[in-house]
Write an enzyme that holds these catalytic residues in place. Sequence first.
Site, PDB file in Angstrom:
ATOM      1  N   CYS A 274       0.715  -1.269   0.154  1.00 16.32           N
ATOM      2  CA  CYS A 274      -0.007  -0.037  -0.195  1.00 16.32           C
ATOM      3  C   CYS A 274       0.811   1.372  -0.020  1.00 16.32           C
ATOM      4  O   CYS A 274       0.430   2.122  -0.840  1.00 16.32           O
ATOM      5  CB  CYS A 274      -0.965  -0.148   1.033  1.00 16.32           C
ATOM      6  SG  CYS A 274      -0.314  -0.068   2.862  1.00 16.32           S
ATOM      7  N   HIS A 332      -3.077   1.578   6.783  1.00 17.87           N
ATOM      8  CA  HIS A 332      -3.135   1.529   5.376  1.00 17.87           C
ATOM      9  C   HIS A 332      -2.833   2.862   4.931  1.00 17.87           C
ATOM     10  O   HIS A 332      -3.082   3.994   5.362  1.00 17.87           O
ATOM     11  CB  HIS A 332      -4.639   1.237   4.971  1.00 17.87           C
ATOM     12  CG  HIS A 332      -4.817   0.961   3.330  1.00 17.87           C
ATOM     13  ND1 HIS A 332      -4.060   0.343   2.570  1.00 17.87           N
ATOM     14  CD2 HIS A 332      -5.766   1.520   2.704  1.00 17.87           C
ATOM     15  CE1 HIS A 332      -4.457   0.592   1.411  1.00 17.87           C
ATOM     16  NE2 HIS A 332      -5.569   1.166   1.491  1.00 17.87           N
ATOM     17  N   ASP A 355      -7.156   5.903  -3.725  1.00 19.76           N
ATOM     18  CA  ASP A 355      -6.405   4.720  -3.275  1.00 19.76           C
ATOM     19  C   ASP A 355      -6.093   3.800  -4.266  1.00 19.76           C
ATOM     20  O   ASP A 355      -6.837   3.129  -4.890  1.00 19.76           O
ATOM     21  CB  ASP A 355      -7.214   4.070  -2.240  1.00 19.76           C
ATOM     22  CG  ASP A 355      -6.326   3.052  -1.376  1.00 19.76           C
ATOM     23  OD1 ASP A 355      -5.301   2.655  -1.888  1.00 19.76           O
ATOM     24  OD2 ASP A 355      -7.022   2.501  -0.411  1.00 19.76           O
TER      25      ASP A 355
END
Length: 695
Positions: A274, A332, A355
């Site tokens: 991530c 995250h 994202d």
Amino acid sequence: MEEFKLQNVNLEISENLSRHRTEGLGSSKALVVRRGAPFRVSLRLNGRPFDPKTDQLKIKIMLGRLYAIAPVTYNPDMSPSKWSAYMDLASLNPQQPSVHICAPTSAPVGRYRLVVAGFTKDGQRVSTLCKFTLLCNPWCKEDSVYIPFEDQREEYILNDSGLLFMGTAMNIVSRPWSFDQFESGVLEACLNILDVSPQHKQNRRIDHMNRNDPVYLSRVVSAMINSQDDQGVLKGNWTGDFKEGMNPAMWTGSGDILRQWVKSEYSAVKYGQCWVFAAVMCTVMRVLGVPCRVVTNFNSAHDTNNNLVIEEYYTKTGLKINGSKDSIWNFHVWVECWMSRPDLGSAMDGWQVLDPTPQERSGGVFCCGPAPVKAVRDRRIDLIYDVPFVCAEVNADVHTIILDQGKVLGVNKDTERVGALICTKVVGFPRIQTITGDYKHVKSPMSTISSRSSGSGSGSGSGSRHSDDSTLRRASTTSKGVLVFLTLDKAPVCGQPILFTVKVINKQNKPKRLKIHLNAQAKEYNHSPSDTFWESHGLIDMGPGEVKVVQQQILPVQYEDVVGDDLINLAVVLEDVASQEQALATEEFNIASPELTIKIADKNSVVVHREQSATVTFTNPFSHPVSGVLIIAGAGLIKERVTFRMPPLRAGGTVQQSIAFTPRMVGSKMLHANLMLPDVRCTVRGFKMVAVKSS
């Protein structure tokens, strides 16, 4: 009479790059400008001089099959809504006239061709062709990416280094990263992302038209950073097996990744997780002119069934088991981009969540956003794009369930754990900024998890704060029987014992005998824990209303070969021998790695284009020898990252490595180092900010 001829166009690159704040983007011979602001070109003529009374000039601007024609006027008032061009008669040089050209604030981003055509009274036509790149303009008030403060523009567009925050909310790890937007080949790679996208391949004309909108641009980039649906930049890998590529922990900047993607003819670079996806997207958006920052959400929920509830399961001896498709990542990382949202109304302008990590499909592809942060805070789940998914990531409830042979023995409900801390880097300084309150209504904007508690049966409680204060707070007083609290005495540090306290309260006016089970498991930040590596079991006798405090520790020799860069899931379960009531308290935490120390030889005289030196120092805190690979990088300081192999270093030993570097850009730059220690599966990092002065 002598003919009027256009020999070529001087793009006045140095002047225009400086005026448009694009110095360093692309090659030194390329013109890169921003929309909504004029740039100047000079026409070199052969033959007779330019005569404004009889000669006319027209500018043709082309992006693929799209084009616009702007007659060159003598009026300096340029339109913000269409391409325009003018000459200043007061300063006209007839043999080398200058033309000021301005793109509308709604012009698409991309690689343009520019034709300058001249017409004489005799109808003669002469022309010449050149190229330039056009970007968004956060300095222009009419641009949809305008951000009103200069320090924010410096940070979110021009800053080529930063910090990514990882670990846990109670023990944050600051990871240095080179965004590399001014490094060789990076601008070209970012523009190639747009040209390789499925949208461009499907219909180039429509894609070019839509590139005027940062909502569209950011959505395309979000999908193209991962390789799930297209020829995207990065392939994700969370298996722990990185033999076919690079361990995500070893990347130090975006430039190597983007250049490798282009060199491989757009095959996915292996591998990303991530923070790598987010950091590379931040680079691309900054290059395109869209203000962007990297954001970390600690205890980030992945709600697969959209019920805003995450279930976690434990055995009655404190072993965490995988019993749900839902999950909570200890952290995250995504990005926020700044833009107006005319599609949603001005109330949704500002920071937008995007994202690029492939989790769920949005509109049929793996991307996420742009979801307005304001919409997430107000839970406007009726709005596009992906607002419900982001709401769950920061606001879901956690139900912790104790199971025994399929039977539910107890349930703990926690409404504060998810989204415990949301943060980014402070503008202008290498430290953390808390933005939790932008995403959710919180009692304290510095809220983080410091302890977890629960009562017997279905009663529950939890505490959260961002400090060293270990005072506990209960969210519920409805539980019967006993309460148990689990608190770390201090943030765990590599090479030192993990010290923690179990506090047990008998709430009833009768004695109790309790079984106590303590269990520690290693876990990756986004996975369920692995097998138990430490446990303890025993009995506790409690008098009526008695409070007992039990001190515990896990020694370095018990965890350092198991944990590495992983985290620890620690749980305590109490069982009332008489009533079989259960009480559970849990904590997930990381162990702070040692740090590398970087010292600049003469930090007060670092000058551009003059060789400098630095020393990196590491002291081994582990109980046995370690060896590894040291990687040193720095945007604007080192052209390509430098790698050294560190031979075995005894426990407690110290090693130093010297590095020479030559700054290429003036300003505040980051020199950073990563030491990969495969013996203990750990990465040790350090960074130093370097103030580079002009010569």
